[in-house]
Design a protein around this motif. Structure first.
Motif, PDB file in Angstrom:
ATOM      1  N   ASN A  75       1.379   5.572  -8.136  1.00  0.00           N
ATOM      2  CA  ASN A  75       0.172   5.799  -8.764  1.00  0.00           C
ATOM      3  C   ASN A  75       0.255   7.123  -7.610  1.00  0.00           C
ATOM      4  O   ASN A  75      -0.464   7.863  -8.902  1.00  0.00           O
ATOM      5  CB  ASN A  75      -0.222   5.151  -9.791  1.00  0.00           C
ATOM      6  N   LEU A  76      -0.056   6.862  -6.722  1.00  0.00           N
ATOM      7  CA  LEU A  76      -0.704   8.400  -6.111  1.00  0.00           C
ATOM      8  C   LEU A  76      -0.121   9.566  -5.480  1.00  0.00           C
ATOM      9  O   LEU A  76      -0.346  10.499  -5.434  1.00  0.00           O
ATOM     10  CB  LEU A  76      -1.388   7.793  -4.564  1.00  0.00           C
ATOM     11  N   GLY A  90       0.184   0.269  -7.798  1.00  0.00           N
ATOM     12  CA  GLY A  90      -0.580   1.537  -7.133  1.00  0.00           C
ATOM     13  C   GLY A  90      -0.327   2.216  -5.968  1.00  0.00           C
ATOM     14  O   GLY A  90      -1.138   3.557  -6.463  1.00  0.00           O
ATOM     15  N   ARG A 118      -5.802  -0.194  -9.225  1.00  0.00           N
ATOM     16  CA  ARG A 118      -4.928  -0.727  -9.578  1.00  0.00           C
ATOM     17  C   ARG A 118      -4.448  -1.793  -8.249  1.00  0.00           C
ATOM     18  O   ARG A 118      -4.256  -2.413  -8.670  1.00  0.00           O
ATOM     19  CB  ARG A 118      -3.040  -0.076  -9.821  1.00  0.00           C
ATOM     20  N   ALA A 120      -5.361   5.195  -9.537  1.00  0.00           N
ATOM     21  CA  ALA A 120      -3.831   4.188  -8.365  1.00  0.00           C
ATOM     22  C   ALA A 120      -4.725   3.373  -7.309  1.00  0.00           C
ATOM     23  O   ALA A 120      -3.784   1.640  -7.704  1.00  0.00           O
ATOM     24  CB  ALA A 120      -3.216   5.361  -7.632  1.00  0.00           C
ATOM     25  N   GLY A 147      -6.938   1.509 -13.752  1.00  0.00           N
ATOM     26  CA  GLY A 147      -6.234   1.019 -13.179  1.00  0.00           C
ATOM     27  C   GLY A 147      -6.482  -0.332 -12.652  1.00  0.00           C
ATOM     28  O   GLY A 147      -5.356  -1.255 -12.576  1.00  0.00           O
TER      29      GLY A 147
END
Length: 473
Positions: free
Chosen positions: A189-190, A186, A317, A314, A375
């Motif tokens: 993914n940011l 997560g 997630r 993100a 997410g």
């Protein structure tokens, strides 16, 4: 010593306390039993946490490199590059091909080489495409072929995800894997949101510029090279921190000859199908949304809005992994696909049609919802994988026996490999979604996504969620 601890130590074959020196930063670890409560509380949790929080920023910046074209491409025509709209969509799509393909190799190489060494090496090599990109965007005569080559190399940044997730998963016990991979994936993914938020700011700064600026049609000057050059020193620092601060987990080192068994497992392919629906949508929409906004609703600023969806996805997630640990992964996965399908139908509803100008507010809010549910699904599917494989391998075995210990080790190896492989295939969403927008009407492409999500609901319910399912997860 508690009975649970005795059983855990017996199952792993450990007859004496491990050498504490091996758990220091930079050392290879040969004795790792996170399912042993005593070991986890005294040593394992601290070591795993350190490795996780070094992995997160390295993965985040790798995503920055992977997604840097999603914003760079929106500025090329403004400074004099003569590329068509379709060519620009292809530039945002190309990193998805190399990212997905490299992920397949990184899945199996990462655990083999070790978290510390592989994180450091895979981070530092990303300097090459960034330097090339920084110089190429300063010359409007740079050919389209060259730009495609640079975009392809930037795609390697996306491969780091598979190795990072596979490696980190080995550090954590079963009950904490969902949360750990949710944090790693997560926050990693940011990087998509970071690059989409910061790039419009960075390219206007003459203070950070190395080289000449580029003139826009309105006479203003920007510095596209900043989008690449500013991350070079960051990559060097992160690679050094990984090299000196992480550990190589030797118990996770497995030759490909043993890992390839996952290709014979039915649930490898079923979970890959589901993860293509969640992560493939997340990363594909993130790559395509800036250009989609610019071409569909040109009155609205890409810099203002594009980063919000990936940021929400993100963070969701992380929440998805945590919720799935509590409620069960399959249920949360089904919810995510239903939510994504409804959200994309909403996007279709608000698109411009003929003389109807559509509604940007409705379009954008529905896209935010799609990112949120993707997410959540990213987190829940990754929680499902280890649960499914534990159920398959440990069924009928008595805890504490040598057979149980051997099956548990096999489970960990296969779960890590499947996690990486599903992430590799799903990364092709980065390519296919922008490519579909480049070649088909937006509405047609969107209805295709809705149909795919419906198939994912059926798969998740039949195999994992219904009463009497083959592999409840």
């Amino acid at each position: 010593m508690s009975i649970a601890t005795q059983e855990a130590r017996s199952a792993t074959g450990r007859t004496q306390a491990p050498d504490p020196a091996q758990y220091r930063p930079g050392r290879p670890i040969t004795d790792w039993t996170p399912e042993d409560p005593s070991f986890w509380q005294s040593t394992g949790k601290k070591v795993a946490t350190r490795n996780l929080w070094i992995a997160v920023p390295a993965l985040l910046v790798a995503f920055v490199v992977w997604q840097v074209w999603s914003i760079t491409a929106t500025n090329l025509k403004d400074v004099g590059f003569g590329f068509s709209q379709s060519q620009l969509f292809w530039l945002t799509a190309v990193p998805g091909i190399t990212g997905g393909t490299a992920r397949i190799f990184y899945t199996f190489l990462g655990p083999r080489i070790g978290q510390r060494r592989f994180t450091a090496l895979s981070t530092v090599v990303l300097i090459v495409p960034l330097l090339w990109l920084g110089f190429a965007v300063q010359d409007t005569s740079t050919s389209y072929t060259t730009m495609v080559a640079i975009a392809a190399l930037c795609g390697i940044g996306g491969a780091n995800f598979s190795s990072s997730l596979a490696n980190i998963g080995f550090f954590y016990p079963k009950q904490e894997k969902g949360n750990a991979t949710g944090i790693n994936g997560g926050l990693g993914n940011l990087g998509v949101s970071v690059v989409q938020l910061l790039t419009p700011i960075l390219i206007t700064s003459s203070v950070l510029a190395i080289g000449a600026g580029q003139k826009k049609a309105n006479g203003s000057e920007i510095y596209l090279q900043n989008a690449a050059f500013v991350w070079v020193p960051v990559l060097i620092v992160l690679a050094a921190i990984a090299w000196f601060g992480q550990n190589d987990l030797k118990v996770a080192s497995t030759p490909f000859s043993r890992q390839k068994i996952i290709f014979k497992r039915k649930h490898t392919w079923l979970m890959t199908w589901l993860y293509v629906g969640t992560f493939g949508s997340f990363i594909g929409f993130a790559a395509a949304l800036p250009l989609l906004i610019k071409t569909t609703f040109p009155a609205y600023s890409v810099a203002t809005y594009a980063w919000m969806g990936p940021a929400l996805g993100a963070l969701a997630r992380w929440a998805g992994g945590w919720i799935a640990d509590k409620l069960g992964g399959a249920r949360v996965t089904i919810l995510s696909f239903v939510g994504m399908a409804a959200s994309i139908i909403g996007v279709i509803t608000f698109l411009p049609v003929g003389s109807d100008q559509g509604s940007f507010q409705g379009f954008f809010l529905c896209f935010l919802a799609a990112f949120f549910f993707s997410g959540v699904g990213n987190g829940s599917t990754f929680r499902q994988i280890p649960v499914i494989f534990r159920g398959q391998h440990l069924k009928g075995l008595t805890e504490g026996t040598p057979e149980h210990a051997a099956a548990l080790k096999q489970t960990e190896m296969e779960s890590g490999a499947v996690t990486g492989f599903t992430a590799a295939i799903a990364a092709y969403g980065f390519f296919f979604i922008p490519a579909m927008f480049a070649n088909f009407a937006v509405t047609s492409a969107m209805w295709g996504f809705v149909g795919f999500y419906a198939s994912c609901v059926v798969v998740a319910w039949w195999y994992y969620a219904r009463q009497g399912a083959e592999a409840p997860s």
